[in-house]
Motif scaffolding. Structure first.
Motif, PDB file in Angstrom:
ATOM      1  N   LEU A 114      -3.935  -6.245   1.892  1.00  0.00           N
ATOM      2  CA  LEU A 114      -3.323  -6.666   0.625  1.00  0.00           C
ATOM      3  C   LEU A 114      -2.399  -5.579   0.083  1.00  0.00           C
ATOM      4  N   TYR A 115      -2.806  -4.331   0.248  1.00  0.00           N
ATOM      5  CA  TYR A 115      -1.953  -3.207  -0.167  1.00  0.00           C
ATOM      6  C   TYR A 115      -0.652  -3.195   0.637  1.00  0.00           C
ATOM      7  N   THR A 116      -0.771  -3.406   1.940  1.00  0.00           N
ATOM      8  CA  THR A 116       0.418  -3.434   2.797  1.00  0.00           C
ATOM      9  C   THR A 116       1.369  -4.545   2.379  1.00  0.00           C
ATOM     10  N   LEU A 117       0.823  -5.719   2.088  1.00  0.00           N
ATOM     11  CA  LEU A 117       1.649  -6.840   1.647  1.00  0.00           C
ATOM     12  C   LEU A 117       2.330  -6.517   0.318  1.00  0.00           C
ATOM     13  N   GLY A 118       1.572  -5.971  -0.623  1.00  0.00           N
ATOM     14  CA  GLY A 118       2.159  -5.602  -1.908  1.00  0.00           C
ATOM     15  C   GLY A 118       3.238  -4.552  -1.761  1.00  0.00           C
ATOM     16  N   LEU A 119       3.002  -3.572  -0.871  1.00  0.00           N
ATOM     17  CA  LEU A 119       3.986  -2.520  -0.648  1.00  0.00           C
ATOM     18  C   LEU A 119       5.255  -3.086  -0.024  1.00  0.00           C
ATOM     19  N   ALA A 120       5.100  -4.011   0.916  1.00  0.00           N
ATOM     20  CA  ALA A 120       6.265  -4.646   1.542  1.00  0.00           C
ATOM     21  C   ALA A 120       7.116  -5.358   0.492  1.00  0.00           C
ATOM     22  N   LEU A 121       6.460  -6.108  -0.384  1.00  0.00           N
ATOM     23  CA  LEU A 121       7.193  -6.815  -1.438  1.00  0.00           C
ATOM     24  C   LEU A 121       7.849  -5.825  -2.400  1.00  0.00           C
ATOM     25  N   ALA A 122       7.165  -4.717  -2.685  1.00  0.00           N
ATOM     26  CA  ALA A 122       7.736  -3.708  -3.586  1.00  0.00           C
ATOM     27  C   ALA A 122       9.001  -3.104  -2.998  1.00  0.00           C
ATOM     28  N   TYR A 123       8.977  -2.808  -1.703  1.00  0.00           N
ATOM     29  CA  TYR A 123      10.178  -2.262  -1.052  1.00  0.00           C
ATOM     30  C   TYR A 123      11.348  -3.249  -1.157  1.00  0.00           C
ATOM     31  N   ILE A 124      11.083  -4.505  -0.883  1.00  0.00           N
ATOM     32  CA  ILE A 124      12.159  -5.495  -0.876  1.00  0.00           C
ATOM     33  C   ILE A 124      12.663  -5.774  -2.294  1.00  0.00           C
ATOM     34  N   ILE A 125      11.746  -5.949  -3.239  1.00  0.00           N
ATOM     35  CA  ILE A 125      12.147  -6.262  -4.616  1.00  0.00           C
ATOM     36  C   ILE A 125      12.942  -5.113  -5.229  1.00  0.00           C
ATOM     37  N   THR A 126      12.490  -3.880  -5.007  1.00  0.00           N
ATOM     38  CA  THR A 126      13.217  -2.732  -5.580  1.00  0.00           C
ATOM     39  C   THR A 126      14.576  -2.552  -4.911  1.00  0.00           C
ATOM     40  N   ALA A 127      14.666  -2.891  -3.629  1.00  0.00           N
ATOM     41  CA  ALA A 127      15.972  -2.812  -2.954  1.00  0.00           C
ATOM     42  C   ALA A 127      16.937  -3.826  -3.551  1.00  0.00           C
ATOM     43  N   ILE A 128      16.446  -5.031  -3.805  1.00  0.00           N
ATOM     44  CA  ILE A 128      17.277  -6.069  -4.424  1.00  0.00           C
ATOM     45  C   ILE A 128      17.692  -5.657  -5.834  1.00  0.00           C
ATOM     46  N   ALA A 129      16.774  -5.019  -6.554  1.00  0.00           N
ATOM     47  CA  ALA A 129      17.038  -4.616  -7.949  1.00  0.00           C
ATOM     48  C   ALA A 129      17.954  -3.406  -8.056  1.00  0.00           C
ATOM     49  N   GLY A 130      18.257  -2.768  -6.933  1.00  0.00           N
ATOM     50  CA  GLY A 130      19.144  -1.611  -6.973  1.00  0.00           C
ATOM     51  C   GLY A 130      18.443  -0.299  -7.254  1.00  0.00           C
ATOM     52  N   TRP A 166      11.621  -0.751   5.627  1.00  0.00           N
ATOM     53  CA  TRP A 166      10.187  -0.641   5.365  1.00  0.00           C
ATOM     54  C   TRP A 166       9.601  -2.005   4.983  1.00  0.00           C
ATOM     55  N   GLY A 167      10.268  -2.701   4.078  1.00  0.00           N
ATOM     56  CA  GLY A 167       9.757  -3.985   3.614  1.00  0.00           C
ATOM     57  C   GLY A 167       9.623  -5.002   4.729  1.00  0.00           C
ATOM     58  N   LEU A 168      10.664  -5.127   5.549  1.00  0.00           N
ATOM     59  CA  LEU A 168      10.636  -6.127   6.618  1.00  0.00           C
ATOM     60  C   LEU A 168       9.644  -5.760   7.712  1.00  0.00           C
ATOM     61  N   ILE A 169       9.535  -4.476   8.036  1.00  0.00           N
ATOM     62  CA  ILE A 169       8.575  -4.044   9.058  1.00  0.00           C
ATOM     63  C   ILE A 169       7.147  -4.311   8.588  1.00  0.00           C
ATOM     64  N   LEU A 170       6.863  -3.996   7.339  1.00  0.00           N
ATOM     65  CA  LEU A 170       5.515  -4.235   6.812  1.00  0.00           C
ATOM     66  C   LEU A 170       5.218  -5.732   6.692  1.00  0.00           C
ATOM     67  N   LEU A 171       6.237  -6.526   6.337  1.00  0.00           N
ATOM     68  CA  LEU A 171       6.033  -7.976   6.298  1.00  0.00           C
ATOM     69  C   LEU A 171       5.735  -8.523   7.692  1.00  0.00           C
ATOM     70  N   ALA A 172       6.431  -8.005   8.698  1.00  0.00           N
ATOM     71  CA  ALA A 172       6.168  -8.434  10.073  1.00  0.00           C
ATOM     72  C   ALA A 172       4.738  -8.081  10.482  1.00  0.00           C
ATOM     73  N   LYS A 173       4.294  -6.906  10.068  1.00  0.00           N
ATOM     74  CA  LYS A 173       2.918  -6.491  10.354  1.00  0.00           C
ATOM     75  C   LYS A 173       1.926  -7.448   9.689  1.00  0.00           C
ATOM     76  N   CYS A 174       2.198  -7.810   8.436  1.00  0.00           N
ATOM     77  CA  CYS A 174       1.328  -8.749   7.715  1.00  0.00           C
ATOM     78  C   CYS A 174       1.327 -10.121   8.387  1.00  0.00           C
TER      79      CYS A 174
END
Length: 244
Positions: A114-130, A166-174
């Motif tokens: 669950l931590y890995t999934l949350g971290l993956a989303l955090a990487y992607i969301i923060t990248a989108i947010a700039g 980071w986000g996509l790699i962790l999502l693939a792992k999940c």
């Protein structure tokens, strides 16, 4: 090619090499290096090994938690940074609690997933947010803090690419682990999870290094502040000398 051209090329090569060395050192510090990897993998490896042998959830959980505490103790004795070891203890402790509550050994791994999934989303969301998360993590390590956001667009772009990686790699792992959590038995799932601990991490770190090695050098805001303070002291000293 003239001697001046050769000298310029050599200087550029040396500067690139220095930049890569600084980047490697910063990534090594931020992610804990080889020792950090060992501290991340060892508790889970011990858990799945013991459970594979005797199917004893309590013994496996206690052994994993004990080795995590030993790793922290070793760091404390050596007066070394304990952030990676402490994060391992908390992760193992949550896993032990989950597994003990449900009686299902697979739940030992659930908090980490669950931590890995949350971290993956955090990487992607923060990248989108700039405001890419990897920049927030590495900015202080490079002594640039958040200067890359407004003063160094090349580094912001590199941090954004790295956060996406980071986000996509962790999502693939999940995407691999969560189906196995439901379908595979405990030992199979545990060994797959252990096998996926290091390779995705090393791939993400390597891509981060590639992006940052090609980016402009960081702006050392700490050096700027020190220079500004020194200039202010010199100004005050000069003003005091004129008054005398």
């Amino acid at each position: 090619m003239t001697s001046l051209d050769k000298s310029t090329d050599q200087g550029s090569t040396d500067q690139d090499a220095d930049s890569r060395a600084v980047t490697e050192a910063a990534l090594f510090e931020a992610f804990g290096g080889v020792r950090g990897l060992v501290e991340t993998v060892l508790p889970g490896l011990l858990f799945v090994t013991i459970f594979t042998i005797n199917k004893d959830l309590h013994m496996s959980a206690i052994a994993a938690l004990a080795v995590s505490l030993v790793l922290v103790a070793v760091r404390l004795v050596m007066k070394d940074t304990v952030k990676h070891a402490f994060s391992g203890v908390f992760g193992v402790a949550f896993g032990v609690v989950f597994a003990m509550m449900t009686g299902n050994a697979k739940d030992f791994y659930l908090p980490g997933m669950l931590y890995t999934l949350g971290l993956a989303l955090a990487y992607i969301i923060t990248a989108i947010a700039g405001v890419p998360l990897i920049g927030l993590i590495l900015g202080p390590v490079f002594k640039e803090n958040l200067s890359w956001r407004t003063r160094n667009p090349g580094r912001k772009k590199a941090y954004t690419k790295a956060s996406w990686a980071w986000g996509l790699i962790l999502l693939a792992k999940c995407a691999i682990l969560f189906p196995l959590y439901w379908w595979a038995d405990t030992t199979q799932f545990g060994w797959v999870l252990i096998a996926l601990k290091i390779p995705p991490f090393l791939l993400a770190v390597w891509l981060t290094w590639v992006f940052l090695a090609k980016a402009p050098a960081p702006i050392d805001v700490f050096a700027e502040m020190e220079a500004a303070e020194k200039a202010e002291e010199e100004r005050k000293a000069a003003a005091h000398g004129r008054d005398v």
